[in-house]
Design a protein around this motif. Sequence first.
Motif, PDB file in Angstrom:
ATOM      1  N   ASP A   1      19.782  58.793   8.042  1.00 34.42           N
ATOM      2  CA  ASP A   1      18.970  57.654   7.867  1.00 34.42           C
ATOM      3  C   ASP A   1      17.501  58.108   7.327  1.00 34.42           C
ATOM      4  O   ASP A   1      16.901  57.498   7.006  1.00 34.42           O
ATOM      5  CB  ASP A   1      18.941  56.543   8.903  1.00 34.42           C
ATOM      6  N   THR A   2      17.459  59.468   7.423  1.00 35.30           N
ATOM      7  CA  THR A   2      15.822  59.861   6.936  1.00 35.30           C
ATOM      8  C   THR A   2      15.998  60.402   5.312  1.00 35.30           C
ATOM      9  O   THR A   2      15.242  60.704   4.974  1.00 35.30           O
ATOM     10  CB  THR A   2      15.612  60.902   7.770  1.00 35.30           C
ATOM     11  N   HIS A   3      17.424  60.543   5.176  1.00 36.74           N
ATOM     12  CA  HIS A   3      17.640  60.854   3.742  1.00 36.74           C
ATOM     13  C   HIS A   3      17.496  59.554   2.776  1.00 36.74           C
ATOM     14  O   HIS A   3      18.503  58.848   2.781  1.00 36.74           O
ATOM     15  CB  HIS A   3      18.902  61.587   3.656  1.00 36.74           C
ATOM     16  N   LEU A   4      16.596  59.616   2.078  1.00 38.04           N
ATOM     17  CA  LEU A   4      16.184  58.512   0.945  1.00 38.04           C
ATOM     18  C   LEU A   4      16.763  58.998  -0.279  1.00 38.04           C
ATOM     19  O   LEU A   4      16.473  59.857  -0.707  1.00 38.04           O
ATOM     20  CB  LEU A   4      14.779  58.003   1.106  1.00 38.04           C
ATOM     21  N   VAL A   5      17.119  57.809  -1.139  1.00 36.93           N
ATOM     22  CA  VAL A   5      17.448  57.973  -2.358  1.00 36.93           C
ATOM     23  C   VAL A   5      16.168  58.074  -3.330  1.00 36.93           C
ATOM     24  O   VAL A   5      15.241  57.361  -2.909  1.00 36.93           O
ATOM     25  CB  VAL A   5      18.355  56.893  -3.035  1.00 36.93           C
ATOM     26  N   PRO A   6      16.221  58.629  -4.145  1.00 38.41           N
ATOM     27  CA  PRO A   6      14.697  58.700  -5.007  1.00 38.41           C
ATOM     28  C   PRO A   6      14.706  57.179  -5.722  1.00 38.41           C
ATOM     29  O   PRO A   6      15.330  56.562  -5.925  1.00 38.41           O
ATOM     30  CB  PRO A   6      15.017  59.659  -6.436  1.00 38.41           C
ATOM     31  N   THR A   7      13.260  57.186  -5.662  1.00 38.38           N
ATOM     32  CA  THR A   7      12.677  55.812  -6.156  1.00 38.38           C
ATOM     33  C   THR A   7      11.682  56.076  -7.537  1.00 38.38           C
ATOM     34  O   THR A   7      11.450  57.386  -7.583  1.00 38.38           O
ATOM     35  CB  THR A   7      12.075  55.063  -4.984  1.00 38.38           C
ATOM     36  N   PHE A   8      11.596  55.182  -8.248  1.00 35.82           N
ATOM     37  CA  PHE A   8      10.793  55.245  -9.531  1.00 35.82           C
ATOM     38  C   PHE A   8       9.790  54.264  -9.365  1.00 35.82           C
ATOM     39  O   PHE A   8       9.560  53.336  -8.615  1.00 35.82           O
ATOM     40  CB  PHE A   8      11.652  54.956 -10.550  1.00 35.82           C
ATOM     41  N   PRO A   9       8.724  54.366 -10.348  1.00 34.84           N
ATOM     42  CA  PRO A   9       7.700  53.367 -10.585  1.00 34.84           C
ATOM     43  C   PRO A   9       8.505  51.975 -10.973  1.00 34.84           C
ATOM     44  O   PRO A   9       9.399  51.982 -11.775  1.00 34.84           O
ATOM     45  CB  PRO A   9       6.665  53.794 -11.701  1.00 34.84           C
ATOM     46  N   VAL A  10       7.910  50.896 -10.830  1.00 32.59           N
ATOM     47  CA  VAL A  10       8.231  49.379 -11.174  1.00 32.59           C
ATOM     48  C   VAL A  10       8.550  49.618 -13.049  1.00 32.59           C
ATOM     49  O   VAL A  10       9.511  49.043 -13.309  1.00 32.59           O
ATOM     50  CB  VAL A  10       7.367  48.486 -10.789  1.00 32.59           C
ATOM     51  N   GLU A  11       7.652  50.352 -13.395  1.00 34.51           N
ATOM     52  CA  GLU A  11       7.743  50.150 -15.093  1.00 34.51           C
ATOM     53  C   GLU A  11       8.869  50.915 -15.534  1.00 34.51           C
ATOM     54  O   GLU A  11       9.389  50.924 -16.870  1.00 34.51           O
ATOM     55  CB  GLU A  11       6.369  50.770 -15.514  1.00 34.51           C
ATOM     56  N   ASP A  12       9.608  51.779 -14.701  1.00 35.01           N
ATOM     57  CA  ASP A  12      10.692  52.637 -15.148  1.00 35.01           C
ATOM     58  C   ASP A  12      11.848  51.596 -15.034  1.00 35.01           C
ATOM     59  O   ASP A  12      12.935  52.255 -15.581  1.00 35.01           O
ATOM     60  CB  ASP A  12      10.912  53.794 -14.387  1.00 35.01           C
ATOM     61  N   ALA A  13      11.975  50.797 -14.376  1.00 39.61           N
ATOM     62  CA  ALA A  13      13.130  49.675 -14.351  1.00 39.61           C
ATOM     63  C   ALA A  13      13.654  49.011 -15.715  1.00 39.61           C
ATOM     64  O   ALA A  13      12.615  48.639 -16.356  1.00 39.61           O
ATOM     65  CB  ALA A  13      12.916  48.713 -13.012  1.00 39.61           C
ATOM     66  N   ALA A  14      14.774  48.929 -15.597  1.00 35.94           N
ATOM     67  CA  ALA A  14      15.284  48.213 -16.962  1.00 35.94           C
ATOM     68  C   ALA A  14      14.900  46.726 -16.907  1.00 35.94           C
ATOM     69  O   ALA A  14      14.715  46.113 -16.023  1.00 35.94           O
ATOM     70  CB  ALA A  14      16.940  48.494 -16.812  1.00 35.94           C
ATOM     71  N   LYS A  15      14.198  46.229 -17.979  1.00 31.37           N
ATOM     72  CA  LYS A  15      13.842  44.889 -18.247  1.00 31.37           C
ATOM     73  C   LYS A  15      15.261  44.138 -18.130  1.00 31.37           C
ATOM     74  O   LYS A  15      14.946  42.940 -17.698  1.00 31.37           O
ATOM     75  CB  LYS A  15      13.143  44.797 -19.482  1.00 31.37           C
ATOM     76  N   LYS A  16      16.184  44.521 -18.309  1.00 29.05           N
ATOM     77  CA  LYS A  16      17.550  43.574 -18.168  1.00 29.05           C
ATOM     78  C   LYS A  16      18.643  44.356 -17.774  1.00 29.05           C
ATOM     79  O   LYS A  16      19.275  45.430 -18.276  1.00 29.05           O
ATOM     80  CB  LYS A  16      18.182  43.056 -19.946  1.00 29.05           C
ATOM     81  N   ALA A  17      18.645  43.938 -16.325  1.00 33.17           N
ATOM     82  CA  ALA A  17      19.706  44.787 -15.623  1.00 33.17           C
ATOM     83  C   ALA A  17      21.076  44.711 -15.908  1.00 33.17           C
ATOM     84  O   ALA A  17      21.406  43.424 -16.117  1.00 33.17           O
ATOM     85  CB  ALA A  17      19.566  44.415 -13.983  1.00 33.17           C
ATOM     86  N   ARG A  18      21.927  45.612 -16.045  1.00 34.86           N
ATOM     87  CA  ARG A  18      23.239  45.593 -16.342  1.00 34.86           C
ATOM     88  C   ARG A  18      24.090  44.767 -15.092  1.00 34.86           C
ATOM     89  O   ARG A  18      23.902  45.097 -13.871  1.00 34.86           O
ATOM     90  CB  ARG A  18      23.747  46.960 -16.686  1.00 34.86           C
ATOM     91  N   VAL A  19      24.848  44.035 -15.587  1.00 35.44           N
ATOM     92  CA  VAL A  19      25.939  43.349 -14.703  1.00 35.44           C
ATOM     93  C   VAL A  19      27.009  44.188 -14.384  1.00 35.44           C
ATOM     94  O   VAL A  19      27.663  44.652 -15.375  1.00 35.44           O
ATOM     95  CB  VAL A  19      26.313  41.920 -15.219  1.00 35.44           C
ATOM     96  N   ASN A  20      27.445  44.336 -13.198  1.00 35.69           N
ATOM     97  CA  ASN A  20      28.741  45.039 -12.963  1.00 35.69           C
ATOM     98  C   ASN A  20      29.823  44.220 -12.311  1.00 35.69           C
ATOM     99  O   ASN A  20      30.198  44.237 -11.121  1.00 35.69           O
ATOM    100  CB  ASN A  20      28.370  46.026 -12.127  1.00 35.69           C
ATOM    101  N   GLY A  21      30.393  43.409 -13.035  1.00 37.58           N
ATOM    102  CA  GLY A  21      31.674  42.545 -12.579  1.00 37.58           C
ATOM    103  C   GLY A  21      31.472  41.230 -11.860  1.00 37.58           C
ATOM    104  O   GLY A  21      30.208  40.945 -11.586  1.00 37.58           O
ATOM    105  N   PHE A  22      32.507  40.747 -12.288  1.00 39.35           N
ATOM    106  CA  PHE A  22      32.652  39.317 -11.988  1.00 39.35           C
ATOM    107  C   PHE A  22      33.281  38.771 -10.680  1.00 39.35           C
ATOM    108  O   PHE A  22      33.603  37.679 -10.249  1.00 39.35           O
ATOM    109  CB  PHE A  22      32.487  38.245 -13.022  1.00 39.35           C
ATOM    110  N   ASP A  23      33.972  39.625 -10.074  1.00 40.29           N
ATOM    111  CA  ASP A  23      35.058  39.117  -8.801  1.00 40.29           C
ATOM    112  C   ASP A  23      34.260  38.730  -7.758  1.00 40.29           C
ATOM    113  O   ASP A  23      33.177  39.130  -7.388  1.00 40.29           O
ATOM    114  CB  ASP A  23      35.680  40.459  -8.496  1.00 40.29           C
ATOM    115  N   GLY A  24      34.814  37.485  -7.360  1.00 36.83           N
ATOM    116  CA  GLY A  24      34.171  36.524  -6.193  1.00 36.83           C
ATOM    117  C   GLY A  24      33.072  35.847  -6.787  1.00 36.83           C
ATOM    118  O   GLY A  24      32.355  35.156  -5.670  1.00 36.83           O
ATOM    119  N   ILE A  25      32.772  35.804  -7.883  1.00 33.38           N
ATOM    120  CA  ILE A  25      31.475  34.830  -8.367  1.00 33.38           C
ATOM    121  C   ILE A  25      31.821  34.230  -9.631  1.00 33.38           C
ATOM    122  O   ILE A  25      30.802  33.811 -10.454  1.00 33.38           O
ATOM    123  CB  ILE A  25      30.030  35.691  -8.616  1.00 33.38           C
TER     124      ILE A  25
END
Length: 266
Positions: free
Chosen positions: A74-98
């Motif tokens: 729990d001390t091993h963290l995945v790398p993080t990025f500045p907010v401006e690096d985030a995709a403006k339109k996040a990709r959708v991954n599947g519709f099962d259950g929704i």
Amino acid sequence: MSHSTEPKLPESDIPESAIRRRMIKSFGWFTLASAIPVGVYEWITHSPKLLGTKKPLRRVLDVNQQIAKTYFSDTHLVPTFPVEDAAKKARVNGFDGIKTPIPEDWKLQIDRRDNQPLLLTVDDIKALPKHEIVYEFKCIEGWSQVQYWGGVRLSDFLEKYKLGTKSGNSPNPDNTDDLFNYIGMETPDKGYYVGIDMESAMHPQTLLAYELNGQPITAPHGAPLRLIIPVKYGVKNLKRIGRIFFADERPRDFWAERGYDYYVGL
């Protein structure tokens, strides 16, 4: 208190080629696939199935889980990025259950050891400290995207409502004997479901998310509340959580039943 049962396997499974791609990422053993004797290949091909894939391949996936768990922390963290690096339109991954509309009376149901379910609204979740993360969301099929999510730490949620323990006390990571081994989640229509090992659930970057790019998440992304668990591939990031429960045995898991490994850790 919930207890898992042996899952009923679906009639159709994902292609064996998809399973092999997953194992190539984890081991590299199958990069030598061309060197496998024909007899061994035939043996694998004609082996019985176990949880959605050929039994020898399932055993390899189980070994993969054991190896991944040895270096988890729990001390091993995945790398993080500045907010401006985030995709403006996040990709959708599947519709099962929704695939159905969001229930107008949606509430998060949490099964408790006293058999009295706890029902919470999104506002109840938002009352806890908010955390944000910009990280690389990874799909098990090969694509990835930097995304910006906001919500509450699942560990904070478990502490607030004294969940995930056999004693009914707040979880203490140092007292593993009191923790259930797994947390299960499913959509309101029960069309999608996952099982998560408790160590990964309590990882500090695991969120119950209600925002994407600073705005309430939309239906395709799992509104009103979804799981964001950066230490797992996307198949474990359940959308539109309807129910949460705890168990010592593995809860059923949508894609594990269809041939993927259960742990699916990065």
